[in-house]
Scaffold this motif. Structure first.
Motif, mmCIF file in Angstrom:
data_model
loop_
_atom_site.group_PDB
_atom_site.id
_atom_site.type_symbol
_atom_site.label_atom_id
_atom_site.label_comp_id
_atom_site.label_asym_id
_atom_site.label_seq_id
_atom_site.Cartn_x
_atom_site.Cartn_y
_atom_site.Cartn_z
ATOM 1 N N UNK A 49 0.838 -1.205 0.000
ATOM 2 C CA UNK A 49 0.000 0.000 0.000
ATOM 3 C C UNK A 49 0.873 1.255 0.000
ATOM 4 N N UNK A 50 1.892 1.277 0.844
ATOM 5 C CA UNK A 50 2.739 2.468 0.960
ATOM 6 C C UNK A 50 3.475 2.798 -0.331
ATOM 7 N N UNK A 51 4.041 1.792 -1.002
ATOM 8 C CA UNK A 51 4.791 2.107 -2.221
ATOM 9 C C UNK A 51 3.865 2.509 -3.361
ATOM 10 N N UNK A 52 2.613 2.083 -3.305
ATOM 11 C CA UNK A 52 1.654 2.532 -4.308
ATOM 12 C C UNK A 52 1.122 3.924 -4.006
ATOM 13 N N UNK A 53 0.966 4.213 -2.724
ATOM 14 C CA UNK A 53 0.392 5.495 -2.298
ATOM 15 C C UNK A 53 1.405 6.635 -2.362
ATOM 16 N N UNK A 54 2.655 6.328 -2.082
ATOM 17 C CA UNK A 54 3.700 7.357 -2.035
ATOM 18 C C UNK A 54 4.879 6.995 -2.948
ATOM 19 N N UNK A 55 4.638 6.888 -4.255
ATOM 20 C CA UNK A 55 5.731 6.484 -5.152
ATOM 21 C C UNK A 55 6.853 7.521 -5.256
ATOM 22 N N UNK A 56 6.550 8.762 -4.935
ATOM 23 C CA UNK A 56 7.579 9.805 -5.034
ATOM 24 C C UNK A 56 8.664 9.638 -3.970
ATOM 25 N N UNK A 57 8.433 8.824 -2.960
ATOM 26 C CA UNK A 57 9.428 8.601 -1.908
ATOM 27 C C UNK A 57 10.183 7.288 -2.093
ATOM 28 N N UNK A 58 9.920 6.589 -3.177
ATOM 29 C CA UNK A 58 10.556 5.291 -3.416
ATOM 30 C C UNK A 58 11.858 5.459 -4.187
ATOM 31 N N UNK A 59 12.714 4.484 -4.044
ATOM 32 C CA UNK A 59 13.946 4.424 -4.818
ATOM 33 C C UNK A 59 13.770 3.404 -5.923
ATOM 34 N N UNK A 60 14.430 3.650 -7.036
ATOM 35 C CA UNK A 60 14.360 2.744 -8.177
ATOM 36 C C UNK A 60 15.670 2.814 -8.940
ATOM 37 N N UNK A 61 15.969 1.773 -9.717
ATOM 38 C CA UNK A 61 17.139 1.899 -10.591
ATOM 39 C C UNK A 61 16.943 3.093 -11.520
ATOM 40 N N UNK A 62 18.032 3.722 -11.908
ATOM 41 C CA UNK A 62 17.967 4.950 -12.716
ATOM 42 C C UNK A 62 17.186 6.025 -11.957
ATOM 43 N N UNK A 63 17.606 6.308 -10.753
ATOM 44 C CA UNK A 63 16.861 7.204 -9.870
ATOM 45 C C UNK A 63 16.585 8.566 -10.505
ATOM 46 N N UNK A 64 17.528 9.092 -11.276
ATOM 47 C CA UNK A 64 17.316 10.397 -11.895
ATOM 48 C C UNK A 64 16.148 10.337 -12.884
ATOM 49 N N UNK A 65 16.120 9.296 -13.677
ATOM 50 C CA UNK A 65 15.017 9.135 -14.623
ATOM 51 C C UNK A 65 13.708 8.905 -13.877
ATOM 52 N N UNK A 66 13.768 8.097 -12.823
ATOM 53 C CA UNK A 66 12.562 7.826 -12.034
ATOM 54 C C UNK A 66 12.016 9.117 -11.430
ATOM 55 N N UNK A 67 12.907 9.936 -10.873
ATOM 56 C CA UNK A 67 12.484 11.202 -10.270
ATOM 57 C C UNK A 67 11.874 12.150 -11.291
ATOM 58 N N UNK A 68 12.290 12.054 -12.546
ATOM 59 C CA UNK A 68 11.769 12.934 -13.597
ATOM 60 C C UNK A 68 10.390 12.499 -14.109
ATOM 61 N N UNK A 69 9.957 11.315 -13.736
ATOM 62 C CA UNK A 69 8.661 10.814 -14.208
ATOM 63 C C UNK A 69 7.514 11.507 -13.497
ATOM 64 N N UNK A 70 6.387 11.662 -14.181
ATOM 65 C CA UNK A 70 5.192 12.160 -13.492
ATOM 66 C C UNK A 70 4.667 11.095 -12.517
ATOM 67 N N UNK A 71 3.833 11.527 -11.601
ATOM 68 C CA UNK A 71 3.312 10.635 -10.546
ATOM 69 C C UNK A 71 2.662 9.376 -11.112
ATOM 70 N N UNK A 72 1.870 9.512 -12.163
ATOM 71 C CA UNK A 72 1.184 8.344 -12.732
ATOM 72 C C UNK A 72 2.187 7.315 -13.251
ATOM 73 N N UNK A 73 3.254 7.780 -13.853
ATOM 74 C CA UNK A 73 4.283 6.866 -14.353
ATOM 75 C C UNK A 73 5.023 6.202 -13.191
ATOM 76 N N UNK A 74 5.286 6.966 -12.132
ATOM 77 C CA UNK A 74 5.928 6.382 -10.949
ATOM 78 C C UNK A 74 5.045 5.295 -10.350
#
Length: 154
Positions: A45-70
């Protein structure tokens, strides 16, 4: 939370743990299964609700994504955690079943150890595939986001 058969499998395993554990005095194992499931579903639930606080490979690209894409990237993680929950519940159910099967110190303890070891090895071996899948999803969504922007925004 994405649709996945893991939820059905998890529910069936939980019902089995409770139905088999409570009448036979194995309520501690059933409670452990319920607690593990609650913790992992809270994580889902948390990673779906707050994707902007998650880490992912290619963090810079992930951070540049809009919320829906995250959220789409985190849906990959959510499915993974759902199936990991099923695996953990299957191990707990095996421990519960085998602990009643025979005397202490017998073949049942060896079988329990092999089940736990097997799940640990399989789960650990699958992690690189999860990382690859998340990285590929981030890259694809990033490219889609970049190509959908107008040339004046680049």
């Amino acid at each position: 939370m994405p649709r996945s058969w893991s939820h059905v499998v998890n529910l069936a395993l939980l019902i089995g743990l409770i139905a088999y554990g409570l009448p036979g005095g194995g309520w501690m194992v059933a409670a452990g299964g319920m607690a593990a499931t609650a913790l992992l579903y809270a994580t889902i639930w948390l990673i779906g609700r707050y994707p902007e606080h998650a880490n992912a490979p290619n963090q810079e690209k992930y951070d540049a994504l809009p919320r829906a894409a995250k959220q789409r990237v985190m849906a990959v993680m959510q499915r993974w955690v759902g199936w990991e929950t099923a695996g953990i519940l299957a191990v707990i159910a095996s421990v519960q079943q085998l602990s009643r099967a025979g005397p202490s110190g017998g073949a049942s303890e060896t079988t329990i150890l092999l089940v736990v070891f097997g799940f640990t090895v399989l789960s650990t071996a699958a992690v690189p595939f999860l990382i690859w899948r998340v990285q590929a999803t981030v890259n694809t969504l990033y490219e889609q986001t970049q190509s959908s922007r107008s040339p004046s925004e680049h």
